[in-house]
Design an enzyme around this catalytic site. Structure first.
Site, PDB file in Angstrom:
ATOM      1  N   ASN A 132       0.796  -1.224   0.000  1.00  0.00           N
ATOM      2  CA  ASN A 132       0.000   0.000   0.000  1.00  0.00           C
ATOM      3  C   ASN A 132       0.832   1.280   0.000  1.00  0.00           C
ATOM      4  O   ASN A 132       0.338   2.339  -0.365  1.00  0.00           O
ATOM      5  CB  ASN A 132      -0.912  -0.019   1.235  1.00  0.00           C
ATOM      6  CG  ASN A 132      -1.620   1.294   1.467  1.00  0.00           C
ATOM      7  OD1 ASN A 132      -2.557   1.641   0.756  1.00  0.00           O
ATOM      8  ND2 ASN A 132      -1.150   2.061   2.447  1.00  0.00           N
ATOM      9  N   ILE A 135       3.816   7.516  -2.583  1.00  0.00           N
ATOM     10  CA  ILE A 135       3.881   8.975  -2.525  1.00  0.00           C
ATOM     11  C   ILE A 135       3.475   9.517  -3.883  1.00  0.00           C
ATOM     12  O   ILE A 135       3.501   8.792  -4.890  1.00  0.00           O
ATOM     13  CB  ILE A 135       5.283   9.486  -2.144  1.00  0.00           C
ATOM     14  CG1 ILE A 135       6.326   8.997  -3.161  1.00  0.00           C
ATOM     15  CG2 ILE A 135       5.655   9.049  -0.739  1.00  0.00           C
ATOM     16  CD1 ILE A 135       7.710   9.575  -2.937  1.00  0.00           C
ATOM     17  N   TYR A 197       3.948   9.968 -10.928  1.00  0.00           N
ATOM     18  CA  TYR A 197       2.990   9.171 -10.155  1.00  0.00           C
ATOM     19  C   TYR A 197       2.187   8.265 -11.080  1.00  0.00           C
ATOM     20  O   TYR A 197       2.011   7.068 -10.816  1.00  0.00           O
ATOM     21  CB  TYR A 197       2.066  10.104  -9.375  1.00  0.00           C
ATOM     22  CG  TYR A 197       1.028   9.399  -8.535  1.00  0.00           C
ATOM     23  CD1 TYR A 197       1.380   8.747  -7.362  1.00  0.00           C
ATOM     24  CD2 TYR A 197      -0.310   9.381  -8.915  1.00  0.00           C
ATOM     25  CE1 TYR A 197       0.438   8.091  -6.584  1.00  0.00           C
ATOM     26  CE2 TYR A 197      -1.269   8.736  -8.145  1.00  0.00           C
ATOM     27  CZ  TYR A 197      -0.886   8.090  -6.978  1.00  0.00           C
ATOM     28  OH  TYR A 197      -1.836   7.445  -6.208  1.00  0.00           O
ATOM     29  N   SER A 200       4.434   5.419 -12.360  1.00  0.00           N
ATOM     30  CA  SER A 200       4.748   4.402 -11.347  1.00  0.00           C
ATOM     31  C   SER A 200       3.570   3.455 -11.139  1.00  0.00           C
ATOM     32  O   SER A 200       3.762   2.250 -10.929  1.00  0.00           O
ATOM     33  CB  SER A 200       5.136   5.068 -10.021  1.00  0.00           C
ATOM     34  OG  SER A 200       4.035   5.764  -9.448  1.00  0.00           O
TER      35      SER A 200
END
Length: 564
Positions: A132, A135, A197, A200
């Site tokens: 989980n 960032i 983000y 990723s």
């Protein structure tokens, strides 16, 4: 060979559409029936052992509470130990019989090995691994002052799930356990200001889709793709353009705009329930699936809407974006955002182990360094010059970014990340700089000669393994592929898929992922204990048909490659 490729280009797309039209409706009714049965008999996790990373706040914290209510024993991992202990105390109050707190940084392989070993040593087993930790960053790609500051996004979000998975798999196989990975809808949605983000999470989705095929029924894999959820991220916590962690609620408002923010408890419960049912994926809120269909069928419309709402003129403050003005004018924040995220206060415990201080074996991550960052860095430095000339970026990705082949998990992850990255910066750049995303299939190259990274992390040429992976798929000549790429870039194409018939595989993956996964496993995976990968059905098909001379160019028959 050229005749075969032309035949596939002509026949495969209409055949795929007809097959999908006939097969999808009854198959989806069958899936609905299986889902109903699974909801009647979910897994009983009482006294089972669940390891949760990123458990000190947000979704990870609520997942701990949801598992605790079901009577599971917990191992909670995060860098903020004091916050973890608060979560552990409440989890025990809610019903967890035993809670282990482990301070660790998921970006460090040694830490990941340690907390998995501590969990198994303490409890004697491991049943669920919940990845989980993550960032986010919020800044336009070209505004990043130092691009290397953002490697930590990939280190935490991608490798911070891969490392624990690697060390946990032997233990999960013993218990027939499950992996629940918290990715994000950003993995398929090119939201501006979030290029790293987004990338990723695309890498994360591709990696676990591939891993699911490799593991089969030994270990279950559930991929969660939540939208905007009540958390520190929706409080405004993110990496700024300078690579520093900050809380900026105005920028948060511009980013979320009129999207309703779901309560963390609701999201965590949906994720846990999906894992216990054995679901492949779960999206929270469920209506985000509609956005995914728009992304598949009308990507240009999707991009245009994002650009219209989120992208400001060069040099303008983010407060001038229509997304920010809409949320201010309507006053919708009062009923769309939970009260908990209206305050900028976050758990700000001093962290002695910053995420960007890494202890990484570079031989493990070199494929991603070359395939992803090896395109990102040149793009960053070239954009100012492209803007002066109205130039164009041609990003070479791979069909592996859409379709998942066993033994290629890291390659697939890197190409999925690259696809999402270029889709995001295309939205950010608009008409200033064109972006053509190239999605080649199987092309004459050193890779199709058999040049690969071995499992030891060394480069080698293995033509037997190449035959396993390529099998009876025709290999297109490099010259034909290059010609199609240049032609597509010059006409301003958004995508170039070469050979074109590979688009059929993409639609099968979108609408029939279970069938595609089952087929890939049947064809590519060997039986447990098989002596070599050449025992795979794909290799046997190629040898039995004796079609290599017909399907492979003569240039890739020899294992010789350019040295140096």
């Amino acid at each position: 060979m050229d005749l075969i490729t032309n035949f596939m280009n002509l026949v495969a797309p209409p055949t795929a559409l007809i097959t999908l039209f006939l097969f999808v409706p009854p198959f989806y009714f069958f899936k609905l029936f299986l889902s109903f049965l699974a909801s009647l008999f979910p897994e009983d996790i009482t006294h089972k052992v669940v390891l949760i990373t990123g458990a000190s706040s947000g979704i990870g914290e609520q997942l701990a509470y949801q598992y605790a209510k079901k009577g599971a024993a917990l191992a909670l991992v995060a860098r903020r130990e004091a916050s973890l202990r608060e979560v552990a105390d409440r989890a025990q109050d809610l019903g967890s019989p035993n809670v282990l707190v482990i301070r660790a940084d998921v970006g460090k392989p040694d830490d990941c090995r340690r907390f998995v070993e501590e969990t198994v040593s303490h409890f004697g087993r491991l049943d669920h691994l919940v990845n989980n930790a993550g960032i986010s960053n919020i800044c336009y790609f070209e505004e990043a002052s130092d691009i290397t500051n953002f490697t930590q996004v990939m280190d935490i979000n991608f490798w911070g799930s891969v490392y624990p998975t690697y060390y946990a798999l032997p233990h999960l196989k013993r218990t027939g356990g499950k992996i629940l990975v918290n990715a994000s809808a950003a993995g398929w949605s090119p939201m501006p200001r979030m290029s790293f983000y987004n990338a990723s999470n695309a890498a994360l989705i591709n990696f676990y889709e591939t891993l699911r095929i490799e593991l089969g029924r030994e270990v279950g894999v559930t991929i969660a793709t939540p939208g905007w959820i009540e958390s520190e991220m929706t409080k405004g916590k993110h990496l700024s353009k300078h690579g520093r962690m900050e809380v900026d609620q105005e920028l948060r408002d511009a980013q979320i705009s009129l999207f309703p923010v779901v309560h963390t408890e609701e999201c965590a419960k949906a994720m846990m329930d999906a894992a216990c049912r054995g679901d492949r994926t779960v999206t929270v809120p469920a209506w985000f699936r509609v956005l995914y269909l728009w992304r598949v069928f009308a990507p240009e419309v999707f991009d245009w809407c994002y650009r219209m709402l989120y992208v400001t003129r060069p040099g303008a403050h983010h407060g001038e974006s229509p997304s920010k003005k809409l949320v201010d004018m309507t006053g919708a924040k009062e009923f769309l955002y939970p009260s908990s995220i209206k305050s900028p206060e976050i758990k700000n415990e001093f962290d002695k182990s910053p995420s960007h201080v890494m202890s990484v074996n570079k031989s493990i991550i070199v494929e991603q360094d070359v395939n992803f960052w090896g395109s990102v860095y040149p793009t960053h430095f070239a954009i100012p010059h492209h803007k002066k000339t109205g130039g164009r970026i041609v990003g070479i990705t791979s069909i592996a970014g859409y379709n998942f082949i066993p033994r290629m998990s890291f390659y697939s992850a890197s190409k999925g990340a690259l696809l999402n990255f270029y889709e995001t910066i295309r939205v950010e750049l608009g008409r200033e700089v064109g972006v053509t995303i190239v999605v080649p299939g199987v092309i004459e190259s050193e890779m199709s000669k058999g040049k690969v990274f071995s499992r030891e992390g060394r480069m080698k040429v293995d033509q037997d393994l190449r035959d396993v992976v390529l099998s009876t798929v025709p290999v297109e000549r490099t010259e034909d592929c290059a010609k199609a790429i240049v032609k597509g870039a010059c006409r301003g194409a958004g995508y170039v898929i070469e050979p074109p018939w590979f688009i059929s595989l993409y639609f099968f993956r979108v609408f029939l992922p279970e069938i595609v996964g089952w087929s890939m496993r049947l064809l590519y995976m060997t039986l447990p204990g098989a002596p070599t990968a050449t025992s795979a059905l794909t290799k046997k098909l190629l040898d039995l048909s004796a079609s290599k001379d017909l399907l492979y160019p003569s240039s890739i028959v020899s294992p010789e490659i350019k040295a140096g």
